[in-house]
Design a protein around this motif. Structure first.
Motif, mmCIF file in Angstrom:
data_model
loop_
_atom_site.group_PDB
_atom_site.id
_atom_site.type_symbol
_atom_site.label_atom_id
_atom_site.label_comp_id
_atom_site.label_asym_id
_atom_site.label_seq_id
_atom_site.Cartn_x
_atom_site.Cartn_y
_atom_site.Cartn_z
ATOM 1 N N ILE A 222 0.848 -1.196 0.000
ATOM 2 C CA ILE A 222 0.000 0.000 0.000
ATOM 3 C C ILE A 222 0.880 1.241 0.000
ATOM 4 O O ILE A 222 1.794 1.365 0.809
ATOM 5 C CB ILE A 222 -0.936 -0.006 1.213
ATOM 6 N N GLN A 223 0.588 2.155 -0.918
ATOM 7 C CA GLN A 223 1.365 3.387 -1.025
ATOM 8 C C GLN A 223 0.690 4.510 -0.244
ATOM 9 O O GLN A 223 -0.536 4.673 -0.307
ATOM 10 C CB GLN A 223 1.499 3.805 -2.492
ATOM 11 N N ASP A 224 1.485 5.260 0.482
ATOM 12 C CA ASP A 224 0.982 6.404 1.225
ATOM 13 C C ASP A 224 0.898 7.598 0.287
ATOM 14 O O ASP A 224 1.923 8.054 -0.234
ATOM 15 C CB ASP A 224 1.925 6.730 2.391
ATOM 16 N N PRO A 225 -0.306 8.125 0.035
ATOM 17 C CA PRO A 225 -0.440 9.221 -0.929
ATOM 18 C C PRO A 225 0.439 10.421 -0.621
ATOM 19 O O PRO A 225 1.025 11.011 -1.540
ATOM 20 C CB PRO A 225 -1.931 9.572 -0.845
ATOM 21 N N GLN A 226 0.539 10.805 0.634
ATOM 22 C CA GLN A 226 1.312 12.003 0.946
ATOM 23 C C GLN A 226 2.811 11.780 0.749
ATOM 24 O O GLN A 226 3.560 12.722 0.488
ATOM 25 C CB GLN A 226 1.018 12.452 2.377
ATOM 26 N N PHE A 275 -5.609 8.230 -6.062
ATOM 27 C CA PHE A 275 -5.238 8.386 -4.653
ATOM 28 C C PHE A 275 -5.969 9.567 -4.013
ATOM 29 O O PHE A 275 -6.032 10.656 -4.604
ATOM 30 C CB PHE A 275 -3.737 8.640 -4.518
ATOM 31 N N PRO A 276 -6.473 9.387 -2.798
ATOM 32 C CA PRO A 276 -7.021 10.539 -2.078
ATOM 33 C C PRO A 276 -5.904 11.521 -1.752
ATOM 34 O O PRO A 276 -4.799 11.128 -1.366
ATOM 35 C CB PRO A 276 -7.602 9.916 -0.799
ATOM 36 N N GLY A 277 -6.206 12.794 -1.912
ATOM 37 C CA GLY A 277 -5.204 13.811 -1.622
ATOM 38 C C GLY A 277 -4.238 14.077 -2.752
ATOM 39 O O GLY A 277 -3.441 15.020 -2.685
ATOM 40 N N ILE A 278 -4.289 13.258 -3.804
ATOM 41 C CA ILE A 278 -3.467 13.495 -5.001
ATOM 42 C C ILE A 278 -4.380 13.687 -6.198
ATOM 43 O O ILE A 278 -4.421 14.745 -6.814
ATOM 44 C CB ILE A 278 -2.493 12.321 -5.267
ATOM 45 N N ASP A 280 -7.529 14.039 -6.440
ATOM 46 C CA ASP A 280 -8.608 15.009 -6.278
ATOM 47 C C ASP A 280 -8.101 16.375 -5.822
ATOM 48 O O ASP A 280 -8.886 17.205 -5.361
ATOM 49 C CB ASP A 280 -9.658 14.483 -5.302
ATOM 50 N N ALA A 281 -6.805 16.614 -5.960
ATOM 51 C CA ALA A 281 -6.205 17.880 -5.522
ATOM 52 C C ALA A 281 -5.682 18.670 -6.715
ATOM 53 O O ALA A 281 -5.462 18.124 -7.808
ATOM 54 C CB ALA A 281 -5.080 17.611 -4.526
ATOM 55 N N PHE A 282 -5.438 19.957 -6.495
ATOM 56 C CA PHE A 282 -5.045 20.871 -7.569
ATOM 57 C C PHE A 282 -3.766 20.426 -8.267
ATOM 58 O O PHE A 282 -3.605 20.626 -9.472
ATOM 59 C CB PHE A 282 -4.868 22.282 -6.998
ATOM 60 N N GLY A 283 -2.858 19.810 -7.512
ATOM 61 C CA GLY A 283 -1.603 19.375 -8.115
ATOM 62 C C GLY A 283 -1.808 18.450 -9.295
ATOM 63 O O GLY A 283 -1.023 18.459 -10.248
ATOM 64 N N SER A 284 -2.870 17.630 -9.266
ATOM 65 C CA SER A 284 -3.098 16.713 -10.384
ATOM 66 C C SER A 284 -3.565 17.453 -11.634
ATOM 67 O O SER A 284 -3.374 16.964 -12.754
ATOM 68 C CB SER A 284 -4.101 15.625 -10.004
ATOM 69 N N ALA A 285 -4.170 18.625 -11.486
ATOM 70 C CA ALA A 285 -4.523 19.434 -12.663
ATOM 71 C C ALA A 285 -3.253 19.930 -13.353
ATOM 72 O O ALA A 285 -3.146 19.900 -14.588
ATOM 73 C CB ALA A 285 -5.400 20.613 -12.248
ATOM 74 N N LEU A 286 -2.271 20.395 -12.560
ATOM 75 C CA LEU A 286 -0.997 20.837 -13.133
ATOM 76 C C LEU A 286 -0.239 19.652 -13.730
ATOM 77 O O LEU A 286 0.330 19.756 -14.822
ATOM 78 C CB LEU A 286 -0.157 21.524 -12.058
ATOM 79 N N TRP A 287 -0.222 18.535 -13.008
ATOM 80 C CA TRP A 287 0.406 17.308 -13.510
ATOM 81 C C TRP A 287 -0.204 16.913 -14.856
ATOM 82 O O TRP A 287 0.504 16.561 -15.796
ATOM 83 C CB TRP A 287 0.221 16.195 -12.484
ATOM 84 N N GLY A 288 -1.532 16.970 -14.945
ATOM 85 C CA GLY A 288 -2.216 16.586 -16.170
ATOM 86 C C GLY A 288 -1.865 17.477 -17.338
ATOM 87 O O GLY A 288 -1.715 17.011 -18.485
ATOM 88 N N LEU A 289 -1.726 18.776 -17.100
ATOM 89 C CA LEU A 289 -1.334 19.692 -18.174
ATOM 90 C C LEU A 289 0.069 19.380 -18.676
ATOM 91 O O LEU A 289 0.310 19.302 -19.894
ATOM 92 C CB LEU A 289 -1.408 21.139 -17.674
ATOM 93 N N ASP A 290 0.994 19.203 -17.757
ATOM 94 C CA ASP A 290 2.373 18.871 -18.134
ATOM 95 C C ASP A 290 2.404 17.570 -18.942
ATOM 96 O O ASP A 290 3.092 17.455 -19.962
ATOM 97 C CB ASP A 290 3.208 18.738 -16.860
#
Length: 565
Positions: A222-226, A275-278, A280-290
């Motif tokens: 199990i991976q820890d999202p944070q 992952f919860p916290g990844i 559904d968080a803003f960082g994944s929007a930036l990740w997706g654009l890149d």
């Protein structure tokens, strides 16, 4: 595929209005939207004339299989008519999938035949098999390798020829997960040269990592999202788009050499729901654009963001868990912002060239991309992955077009216009803004952006020929170098859709929760039932209160009728 009756509509006559609105937003920016109805579910899906309960789709939950607990389904042709009807409102084109794990050839051919005849020109491709490199691992076959898939693909083509079916040039494969085979192993079978005339696209499916152990108790680690979140938050990090596509660079070149286009048919932040916290968080929007711009820069033809059910974290949008009974109940996730902003960055021409600029000394936290039309720069996009509310980590991007430094005449404009994708931190959930507009928090949207559009004008220095654009930490800035590129027409202007459907007729009055918390309640009086058909609810009610309640209900009913028409 198993969630289409939640996301697209109930049937061909009851379409989900928020979904139409969300697609309309994308169409305005890109001219069209491509949607895939398929996935693991397609492999055992059967088309039937009707279902026992009259719905367009039924699931056999007890027969769920694979790590993602994919249920076998049956569905009726009305599902395809529903898709076709959506395309009459919004310019949506479709990929459909045929089952490769059913021995019934007639079932496969029926799906192909009806899909072509019902969807017509809006059928973009027919996906033959889904992640065949996992068939053996998931125990569908004792042994199954690239040669087996090559042969089965050929058998399916021959079945289509024998049945004289249309759409023989719309097939999509090999749809690998890049788990137990490589794409090169499939190319080495002669797959592309043998089936060149039948292949509309070559395709792969890939995620940077998975959350299967936590979601489905697979027994893995199990991976820890944070702990792993930073692996998404830089340009060349372990789970970045740049890292994901390295294994496909040979295949994008191979596709072009053979006159084909390579499509990323399924992807997101992590398989098995993210992952919860990844996710559904803003960082994944930036990740997706890149990630999206890296795919464009490296000659992918397109990509599909995966949409799952209620129990996943990475959905670009999620309908409420029951029928929408009040307004603004859909949840719009960060990867929908990715799709919206990427569409606007790339533009509607379908000929945009994308260049990774290696900006800011190739800083891993602040990548920038140039977008060109006919060889001329029209837009620049810059990401700032850093979270820093002090402003100390805000990026200052200096843009010059031409100039003596490269031996060209200066072409820098007098000013540039900028749209920002903003949030307070990369871990923020909901309430992101794109050019001042938002889809709100969870259960807060009907698919239409809310708020006034905010476009920032940045003057350029005529002495240095530089335009200095701030990029807050964190954010994405889309810089328009000309007014033409800002106003470049896409599809039709955004059209919003109304509905005459109501699923809740009683108990629709609402009250501010803060007022309720400090109210005097029922003055100590005993009230009767509020159930439908009961008349005892009026017992001991004071007349002024009754008038107020009736006024509130009447006003709300009027509002519903106005909004839903």
């Amino acid at each position: 595929m198993s969630v289409v009756n939640q996301v697209l509509g109930k049937n061909s006559t009851l379409l989900q209005v928020p979904f139409l609105n969300l697609m309309s937003n994308l169409q305005e920016r890109s001219g069209r939207v491509n949607v895939r109805v398929g996935g693991n579910t397609q492999e055992t899906a059967q088309m039937v004339d009707s279902t026992p309960d009259g719905r367009i789709l039924e699931k056999n939950i007890t027969g769920a299989s694979n790590p993602t607990q994919t249920p076998p389904i049956i569905y009726t042709p009305d599902l395809l008519y529903m898709m076709a009807n959506i395309s009459t409102f919004v310019n949506v084109h479709w990929f459909i999938g045929v089952p490769f794990l059913l021995p019934d050839t007639a079932t496969r051919l029926a799906i192909t035949d009806k899909g072509y005849k019902i969807l017509g020109d809006h059928l973009m491709g027919i996906q033959v098999g889904n992640e065949p490199d996992l068939y053996q691992r998931h125990q569908h076959f004792t042994t199954y390798g690239p040669t087996n898939y090559y042969q089965d693909f050929g058998t399916y083509i021959q079945d289509m020829v024998t049945a004289n079916l249309p759409g023989q040039n719309l097939l999509v494969g090999p749809n690998l997960a890049y788990a137990d085979w490589t794409t090169e192993q499939v190319w080495d079978t002669g797959f592309v040269s043998t089936y060149n005339q039948n292949l509309a696209f070559l395709s792969v499916e890939n995620y940077p990592t998975d959350n299967c152990a936590a979601q489905f108790n697979t027994g893995g680690t199990i991976q820890d999202p944070q702990t792993i979140f930073p692996n998404f938050l830089s340009h060349t990090a372990q789970y970045s788009g740049h890292s994901i596509i390295q294994k496909f660079l040979n295949s994008t070149n191979f596709a072009m050499q053979n006159g084909k286009r390579l499509y990323m048919m399924e992807t997101n932040t992590g398989s098995c729901g993210g992952f919860p916290g990844i996710s559904d968080a803003f960082g994944s929007a930036l990740w997706g654009l890149d990630y999206a711009f890296q795919m464009a820069f490296n000659n992918f033809a397109g990509a599909m963001i995966h949409v799952g059910g209620q129990n996943v974290f990475y959905n670009p949008f999620t309908p409420p868990p029951t029928n929408q009974s009040t307004f603004h109940q859909w949840t719009v996730g960060p990867t929908y912002y990715t799709a919206l902003v990427a569409a606007e960055s790339l533009g509607p021409s379908n000929g945009t060239q994308v260049l990774d600029l290696g900006a800011n000394g190739a800083n891993d936290f602040t990548p920038c991309y140039g977008f060109y039309e006919n060889g001329a720069p029209v837009r620049v996009g810059c990401i700032n992955y850093v979270t820093d509310s002090t402003g100390a980590s805000d990026l200052k991007v200096q843009i010059a077009i031409g100039g003596s430094g490269i031996g060209q005449p200066n072409q820098s404009p007098a000013s540039v216009k900028v749209k920002y994708l903003l949030a307070g931190s990369v871990s923020q959930k909901g309430n992101f803004t794109w050019a001042g507009q938002t889809f709100g928090d969870n259960f807060a949207s009907d698919g239409r952006p809310v708020g006034n559009i905010n476009i920032t004008t940045i003057p350029c220095d005529s002495t240095t020929n530089l335009c200095t654009v701030p990029v807050p930490a964190p954010s994405y800035a889309l810089i328009y170098l000309t007014d033409t590129s800002l106003n470049e027409p896409g599809g039709a202007a955004t059209q919003t859709f109304s509905t005459t459907v109501q699923t809740r007729y009683r108990n629709t009055a609402t009250i501010d929760q803060a007022v309720l918390a400090t109210s005097n309640g029922g003055y100590g009086k005993k009230l009767g039932s509020t159930s439908a058909g009961s008349t005892s609810a009026a017992v001991n009610m004071r007349t002024p209160g009754l008038v107020s309640v009736l006024a509130l209900v009447t006003g709300l009913g009027l509002l519903q009728r106005v909004v839903r028409r």
